[in-house]
Design a protein around this motif. Sequence first.
Motif, PDB file in Angstrom:
ATOM      1  N   GLY A 210     -37.583  42.220  -4.793  1.00  0.00           N
ATOM      2  CA  GLY A 210     -36.534  41.255  -5.087  1.00  0.00           C
ATOM      3  C   GLY A 210     -35.205  41.971  -5.185  1.00  0.00           C
ATOM      4  N   LEU A 211     -34.161  41.202  -5.412  1.00  0.00           N
ATOM      5  CA  LEU A 211     -32.817  41.775  -5.433  1.00  0.00           C
ATOM      6  C   LEU A 211     -32.601  42.735  -6.588  1.00  0.00           C
ATOM      7  N   ARG A 216     -31.766  45.172   0.502  1.00  0.00           N
ATOM      8  CA  ARG A 216     -31.876  45.398   1.945  1.00  0.00           C
ATOM      9  C   ARG A 216     -33.304  45.246   2.427  1.00  0.00           C
ATOM     10  N   MET A 217     -33.441  44.871   3.669  1.00  0.00           N
ATOM     11  CA  MET A 217     -34.731  44.812   4.340  1.00  0.00           C
ATOM     12  C   MET A 217     -35.110  46.224   4.777  1.00  0.00           C
ATOM     13  N   PRO A 218     -36.354  46.435   5.182  1.00  0.00           N
ATOM     14  CA  PRO A 218     -36.764  47.786   5.584  1.00  0.00           C
ATOM     15  C   PRO A 218     -35.929  48.395   6.707  1.00  0.00           C
ATOM     16  N   ALA A 227     -36.113  35.230  -1.442  1.00  0.00           N
ATOM     17  CA  ALA A 227     -37.213  34.666  -0.662  1.00  0.00           C
ATOM     18  C   ALA A 227     -37.474  35.474   0.605  1.00  0.00           C
ATOM     19  N   ALA A 228     -36.422  35.965   1.245  1.00  0.00           N
ATOM     20  CA  ALA A 228     -36.596  36.773   2.458  1.00  0.00           C
ATOM     21  C   ALA A 228     -37.309  38.086   2.136  1.00  0.00           C
ATOM     22  N   ALA A 233     -42.555  41.107   2.200  1.00  0.00           N
ATOM     23  CA  ALA A 233     -43.614  41.797   1.457  1.00  0.00           C
ATOM     24  C   ALA A 233     -44.967  41.126   1.691  1.00  0.00           C
ATOM     25  N   VAL A 234     -44.971  39.800   1.743  1.00  0.00           N
ATOM     26  CA  VAL A 234     -46.216  39.068   2.003  1.00  0.00           C
ATOM     27  C   VAL A 234     -46.744  39.395   3.391  1.00  0.00           C
TER      28      VAL A 234
END
Length: 241
Positions: A210-211, A216-218, A227-228, A233-234
């Motif tokens: 989470g934030l 940042r994304m990977p 949510a993103a 992660a899911v």
Amino acid sequence: MRIVACLNGDRRPGAHPALPVSVDQLLADAHAAVAAGATALHVHPRDRQGAESLEPQVVGPLMERLRAEGPGVPVSLTTALSAQSDPWRRYDLVQRWASSALPDSVTVNLHEAGSVDLVHLLDDRRVAVEAGVWTVDAARILVAARVPAEAVLVEPTQVAVEDARRNAGAVLSLLDRAGVRAPRLLHGSDATAWPMLEDALEAGLDVRIGLEDTMRMPDGSEARDNAALVAHAVRLASAPA
């Protein structure tokens, strides 16, 4: 496996366009994170100015709204000294939380002053404790004080990934040797957030994202929102081994 969405942490308001601060924002974000696959939530309550707060008049309304209108998953709150720097003041505030608006659990960082006293208070109030263990010394406190932890949060704070991995490995090894059986969650922050999450998945441990932990994304791009981060992660958790 738990996937905990850590919605805001101690980040300053405005640090990210989608950082939830107000109760309305936290409530909306909670629903979005759970819809994306989170199975639990971790929140740092904020006052009207957006500062972290453990004041009963801040915690009570937040928990009441999450109970009445939230997505129906377990909620943990912070007790970090970043939210209240005086450990005795912190103890007093938690003692005054309304019995009707208690969280399912709270995180207690064992390296912080007053942590063991706070654990005893929470145990008396029947609030589950998730023990934040940042170092081997903190893990020794967990063992020596016989902290009744519902879960152990292994939280290496080193900036470099390999340093964080070494620290996490040392903590996990000590927990194994001491026979600590509580479920474990491994997570990092910023540059180590995604590597630690992947290590946790490989080891079969609980995860969080989470934030609070990363914006940042990977691939290094800015995450759209909590949510993103949870959705990615899911996907990682669901990928074939």
